[in-house]
Design an enzyme around this catalytic site. Structure first.
Site, short mmCIF file in Angstrom:
data_model
loop_
_atom_site.label_atom_id
_atom_site.label_comp_id
_atom_site.label_asym_id
_atom_site.label_seq_id
_atom_site.Cartn_x
_atom_site.Cartn_y
_atom_site.Cartn_z
N ILE B 134 -41.84 120.17 -77.28
CA ILE B 134 -43.26 120.25 -76.92
C ILE B 134 -43.52 121.61 -76.27
O ILE B 134 -42.84 121.97 -75.31
CB ILE B 134 -43.63 119.13 -75.92
CG1 ILE B 134 -43.22 117.76 -76.46
CG2 ILE B 134 -45.12 119.17 -75.60
CD1 ILE B 134 -43.34 116.63 -75.43
N ASP B 199 -32.30 115.17 -63.83
CA ASP B 199 -32.77 115.97 -64.96
C ASP B 199 -34.30 116.10 -64.92
O ASP B 199 -34.85 117.19 -65.09
CB ASP B 199 -32.33 115.30 -66.27
CG ASP B 199 -32.87 116.00 -67.50
OD1 ASP B 199 -32.36 117.08 -67.84
OD2 ASP B 199 -33.83 115.48 -68.10
N LYS B 203 -36.88 119.51 -64.37
CA LYS B 203 -38.02 119.87 -65.22
C LYS B 203 -39.32 119.90 -64.41
O LYS B 203 -40.16 120.77 -64.60
CB LYS B 203 -38.11 118.88 -66.38
CG LYS B 203 -36.91 118.98 -67.33
CD LYS B 203 -36.84 117.76 -68.26
CE LYS B 203 -35.68 117.87 -69.23
NZ LYS B 203 -35.43 116.57 -69.91
#
Lengths: 434, 434
Positions: B134, B199, B203
């Site tokens: 994306i 994780d 981000k």
């Protein structure tokens, strides 16, 4: 760095939005652009009561901005083809960069405009021309450069989507939903451009060019509106697990390019099926990335301003840069003609058919035989309980076939003695988003 | 134009994807970039059987690429902090541009890396570090430059979303769903980074910095995983009209920045609630554009390669451009520290609480009193029919309140004699997408 000086031409809904957001978020925008973006001039015949313009140089004639040597970027927000075309071409000729939200202008005159811009070494940016505030041009043109794009499908007309949503959720007729959209200011007094798909065709033309590296070819878009959709179609689709959306679809096949705007049945569980009201969403499927989707406000003063200003920041950065290091106007360094646009008869898709039959034995068999003779498989047939003396609606869902075969089927069905009136045909697309 | 020469460091899943897509789509990519992007060297200790590398210069030591004067861009796809950090810093020092998919590296060492890159005049690009294929970094950093971003909320860990979807749709326990994800290769043997939210926190750190113009501050992310979510929670949420998703949320309030990763109840009708399996989606709400959403594959060889290669094309364009005309690393020309990250106690949100009570009269009243004393309104209480002698689960949905008040409520509820065990607390967000 030196401020970038812009002229806003047209201070209507979008122009007013650009004016206000540029002032309100000036410090944020400047921190992002690395330099201030200042409104040097506004050219409009109609003042906008929402804009406090007393500190800005105002002129009535938009062509004044061409003569103003201070102006770096001309922002064309007039709309239409005539004055807008002249303004953009004169701005380019004068060596000024252009930002426009004008989808009609780009779709119809874009090839010529970009050619002139290339020769003059200026940028022409148009993010706001498609899907309002959604950065879809940037996403396709820069975010998906690794991909062979396979297809693009989108809800790219907010008015049409508002009407279909209102029919779906509130059981309104097309006429009632349209009247409501007009009252709310979502639809124009003459709604033709929106409801007959012309606006969507303009936007699809642009999406197709940047997705596939072909020239803009608005004249080749197959365009069908939503004015023939009935509540019955929406309810029948619903009971079969589908929602009717007005989509622009462009797809690359081995034979050529599909380029079509029409109402479409899509499975309810798709994200696109759940995009309601005036919102827009565009799906883009690439061979590396798979399906992606971009959602947001497709129109309105500030959402559209968001895209216009993003372009201004991009142009501010591109100004000091040689042409070869800029993003190409239509995504590709060259627009190649090697893929023909397929005539609609060559398209392959599935179909929803609605027919009215006299309630006599054998009608279904005759219809099924016609489909079978054209090699078309039937996925579902729904025949409502008949009321004595009344015509019976029959709903058919077919598997994928060629449009030419379906045209022949419809011609034959309509010529059956037992069938009253025309066959309603709506295309069906699976648009897998997983 | 002259080809751009890249070195791929690490030929694992993502490296292999980049290698293969660059070859397969070479002509498309070259037409978009305006110049070929060629793989000049691959540095890896482990060959990838999916890659036909016989025509490429291969080396074992990734640091070889630093010494290779032909290399314009170093593509760091090793992962982790140690060698990756050294490689990126040495590449920068050698005046080479860097493209990386390494979220941990950027989230933890990004401030330092970008400082070094700024001084060396090189680009460090990292689209692939967040949400796989994306183009979310580009959309926020370039597509929404007009906006004061209000909040960003996303499903940014595909493994976690796969597990929650599997629990929701197939009634699996967390352990069963995790085992399935591991079998399918979606989860690592040690799944801690994914299921405990680390994780996602990496981000979110990056998304927050580019949305709000603040420095990267991974150490300030509140992080809670999904391993405590039970099927019962998922079913209770479902019956109340919600879906449980693992979200990263960052919001700008007048007091400061929210920066938090945790399971979240969101209303079923939201698009985000319908993002299932390993897919990712990020919502971004700006003051001009309103809510927008970006959806696609959050991981996998080719989706991630799609973002790496988009960065390569961007870097190829930026190479000949002075620093002031490039997009800033973290979206803003300067990262300002004026907004503090709020401690979790200062966050305001709504809550879902699940408690187990002894089935005695007055329990509900005591719980309700505790909430009331903290000024918290209750939106819904569900008490299941009791089975004699068994503990009764009570589900509460509250209105928005401060986390500190909720902590006090939970402390007091847990100290009640009628309550068995701890209170399960899941935050509730409305995330309006209209």
């Amino acid at each position: 760095m030196k401020p970038v000086k812009v002229a806003i031409c047209g201070l209507g809904t979008v122009g007013g939005g650009v004016f206000n957001v540029l002032f309100r978020n000036a410090s944020e925008i400047s921190r992002r652009a690395g330099r201030p973006i200042v409104i040097e001039q506004v050219a409009t015949r109609t003042p906008n009561p929402d804009c406090e313009t007393s500190s800005v140089y105002m002129s009535q004639d938009v062509f004044d901005v061409i003569e103003n040597p201070e102006i770096d970027i001309v922002v064309e927000l007039i709309g239409g083809y005539d004055i807008a075309y002249d303004l953009v071409m004169k701005a380019i000729e004068a060596g000024k960069h252009v930002v426009t939200a004008n989808k009609a202008l780009i779709a119809v005159h874009g090839n010529e405009i970009f050619q002139a811009a290339r020769e003059a070494g200026v940028v022409v940016a148009f993010e706001a021309a498609v899907a309002g505030g959604i950065p879809i041009i940037k996403s396709i043109r820069e975010g998906l450069t690794a991909n062979k794009i396979q297809w693009v499908a989108g809800i790219i007309n907010g008015t049409g989507n508002y009407i279909l949503t209102s029919m779906q959720e509130e059981g309104k007729t097309f006429e009632e939903a349209l009247a409501e959209a007009q009252e709310l200011g979502y639809a124009e007094a003459d709604p033709t451009f929106d409801v007959e798909g012309i606006d969507a065709a303009h936007k699809l033309t642009i999406l197709s060019a940047i997705a596939f590296g072909v020239p803009l070819s608005f004249e080749n878009v197959y365009t069908e509106g939503i004015s023939r959709i009935t509540i019955d179609d929406i309810q029948q689709a619903d009971s079969l697990g589908y929602v009717i959306k007005h989509l622009g679809i462009t797809r690359r096949t081995e034979e050529g390019l599909e380029l079509r705007v029409h109402p479409t049945l899509i499975p309810k569980e798709r994200l696109l099926a759940n995009v309601n009201g005036v919102k827009n969403a565009v799906m883009v499927s690439g061979d590396a990335v798979g399906p992606t989707l971009y959602y947001g406000a497709g129109a309105g003063a500030e959402p559209t301003a968001s895209s216009v200003i993003a372009d201004l920041v991009d142009v501010a950065r591109a100004m000091g840069v040689d042409q070869a290091s800029r993003v190409p106007y239509l995504a590709f360094a060259d627009q190649s003609y090697d893929l023909p646009v397929l005539p609609m008869e060559e398209i392959e898709t599935a179909y929803y058919l609605r027919l009215l039959a006299v309630d006599r034995p054998g009608v279904l068999a005759r219809v099924a035989t016609i489909l079978s003779e054209q090699g078309i498989s039937i996925e579902a047939i729904v025949q409502r309980d008949s009321i004595e003396g009344e015509l019976v609606p029959i709903i058919l869902l077919t598997h994928v076939t060629k449009e030419a075969a379906m045209n022949e089927v419809i011609r034959q069905i309509e010529s059956l003695a037992d069938i009253a009136g025309g066959v309603m045909r709506i295309r069906v697309e699976s648009l897998n988003d997983q």
